[in-house]
Design a protein around this motif. Structure first.
Motif, PDB file in Angstrom:
ATOM      1  N   ALA A   1       8.884  12.824   3.506  1.00  0.00           N
ATOM      2  CA  ALA A   1       8.112  14.066   3.565  1.00  0.00           C
ATOM      3  C   ALA A   1       8.946  15.148   2.894  1.00  0.00           C
ATOM      4  O   ALA A   1      10.142  15.274   3.167  1.00  0.00           O
ATOM      5  N   THR A   2       8.322  15.898   2.005  1.00  0.00           N
ATOM      6  CA  THR A   2       9.015  16.936   1.250  1.00  0.00           C
ATOM      7  C   THR A   2       8.307  18.270   1.445  1.00  0.00           C
ATOM      8  O   THR A   2       7.094  18.360   1.241  1.00  0.00           O
TER       9      THR A   2
ATOM     10  N   THR B   1      13.948  23.366  -0.950  1.00  0.00           N
ATOM     11  CA  THR B   1      13.276  22.077  -0.790  1.00  0.00           C
ATOM     12  C   THR B   1      13.980  21.287   0.308  1.00  0.00           C
ATOM     13  O   THR B   1      15.201  21.137   0.278  1.00  0.00           O
ATOM     14  N   GLY B   2      13.203  20.809   1.267  1.00  0.00           N
ATOM     15  CA  GLY B   2      13.724  19.961   2.328  1.00  0.00           C
ATOM     16  C   GLY B   2      13.037  18.604   2.278  1.00  0.00           C
ATOM     17  O   GLY B   2      11.816  18.542   2.194  1.00  0.00           O
ATOM     18  N   ILE B   3      13.822  17.531   2.307  1.00  0.00           N
ATOM     19  CA  ILE B   3      13.277  16.175   2.230  1.00  0.00           C
ATOM     20  C   ILE B   3      13.751  15.389   3.434  1.00  0.00           C
ATOM     21  O   ILE B   3      14.946  15.348   3.732  1.00  0.00           O
ATOM     22  N   SER B   4      12.818  14.796   4.151  1.00  0.00           N
ATOM     23  CA  SER B   4      13.199  13.897   5.250  1.00  0.00           C
ATOM     24  C   SER B   4      12.687  12.502   4.912  1.00  0.00           C
ATOM     25  O   SER B   4      11.539  12.338   4.523  1.00  0.00           O
TER      26      SER B   4
ATOM     27  N   THR C   1       0.843  -1.197   0.000  1.00  0.00           N
ATOM     28  CA  THR C   1       0.000   0.000   0.000  1.00  0.00           C
ATOM     29  C   THR C   1       0.874   1.242   0.000  1.00  0.00           C
ATOM     30  O   THR C   1       2.022   1.211   0.448  1.00  0.00           O
ATOM     31  N   ALA C   2       0.316   2.307  -0.496  1.00  0.00           N
ATOM     32  CA  ALA C   2       1.000   3.596  -0.470  1.00  0.00           C
ATOM     33  C   ALA C   2      -0.052   4.658  -0.201  1.00  0.00           C
ATOM     34  O   ALA C   2      -1.145   4.620  -0.775  1.00  0.00           O
ATOM     35  N   GLU C   3       0.262   5.569   0.710  1.00  0.00           N
ATOM     36  CA  GLU C   3      -0.620   6.690   1.008  1.00  0.00           C
ATOM     37  C   GLU C   3       0.161   7.970   0.767  1.00  0.00           C
ATOM     38  O   GLU C   3       1.316   8.095   1.182  1.00  0.00           O
ATOM     39  N   TYR C   4      -0.487   8.899   0.091  1.00  0.00           N
ATOM     40  CA  TYR C   4       0.140  10.171  -0.240  1.00  0.00           C
ATOM     41  C   TYR C   4      -0.748  11.300   0.277  1.00  0.00           C
ATOM     42  O   TYR C   4      -1.962  11.280   0.068  1.00  0.00           O
ATOM     43  N   PHE C   5      -0.139  12.248   0.925  1.00  0.00           N
ATOM     44  CA  PHE C   5      -0.828  13.476   1.306  1.00  0.00           C
ATOM     45  C   PHE C   5      -0.062  14.620   0.667  1.00  0.00           C
ATOM     46  O   PHE C   5       1.165  14.683   0.769  1.00  0.00           O
TER      47      PHE C   5
END
Length: 179
Positions: A150-151, A175-178, A105-109
Motif C-alpha cells: 500500500a502506497t 511517500t509512505g509504502i507498507s 491474480t492481482a487486484e489494484y485499488f
C-alpha cells in the motif's frame, strides 16, 4: 549449443470499454468499465525432452510459455468546474488481472484527490493525495510469493508567476509504502 526455432503463435488482444460522462451543474462525473483479454493460439510454449538425471526425472519440459491473460478495470472520476478560486478532483479505480495459465491474480485499488486554490491571480497552491493498494496472489508459484503493498503519497506545490515571464515554484512530496 544454442539454437532458435520457429513457432507459430497467434495472439489476439481484445479490449472493450463502456462508460458515461455527465455535467451535473458545477460538477463533471465520469464512470467507465473496461474488459481486456489476451488469447494465445498455436504454439504457446516450447518444450524439450530430457533424460533422467540426479536433479529431475526424464520427460518433456515446457518453457517460454506465453500465458493467456484477462483483466478488468472500473474507474470513477469527479471534478468541479474550472471557474472560481477552488478546483477539486477525485478519481477512484479498481483493477483486476488474472493469468489463466497458473491462477495468479492481482487486484489494484487506487484513489486520488486534488485541490487547487488560487487566492490571487499570480499565486496557485496545489494539494494532492493518492493511495494505491496492490494485492497479488500467485498460489502455484514455486518460488517466492509476490509482495502486496500500500502506497500513500501527499504532495503540495506553490507556484507564483513573476512579472518577467517566469514562475517561482516550491514543492514537497511525502511517500509512505507498507509491504
Amino acid at each position: 549449443v544454442r539454437a532458435s526455432r520457429n513457432r507459430d503463435v497467434d495472439q489476439q488482444m481484445s479490449q472493450y470499454t463502456v462508460g458515461i460522462n455527465s455535467h451535473l451543474g458545477p460538477v463533471e462525473a465520469d464512470v467507465s468499465h473496461t474488459q481486456k483479454q489476451l488469447e494465445v493460439n498455436g504454439d504457446s510454449f516450447l518444450g524439450d525432452t530430457y533424460g533422467s538425471s540426479t536433479f529431475s526425472p526424464a520427460g518433456d519440459y515446457p518453457h517460454n510459455l506465453i500465458p493467456e491473460l484477462k483483466g478488468s478495470s472500473t474507474t470513477f472520476k469527479l471534478h468541479t468546474d474550472y471557474t472560481g478560486r477552488f478546483v477539486a478532483s477525485a478519481t477512484v479505480s479498481k483493477k483486476t488481472r488474472e493469468n489463466l495459465e497458473n491462477s495468479s491474480t492481482a487486484e489494484y485499488f487506487s484513489g486520488s484527490a486534488g485541490l487547487t486554490y488560487i487566492p490571487i491571480e499570480k499565486l496557485n497552491i496545489f494539494l494532492r493525495y493518492s493511495r494505491k493498494d496492490m494485492d497479488v496472489d500467485n498460489p502455484d508459484n514455486p518460488l517466492k510469493p509476490s509482495i502486496s503493498s500500500a502506497t500513500d503519497t501527499v504532495s503540495m506545490l506553490v507556484k507564483y508567476r513573476l512579472p518577467v515571464r517566469a514562475s517561482l515554484r516550491a514543492g514537497y512530496t511525502f511517500t509512505g509504502i507498507s509491504r
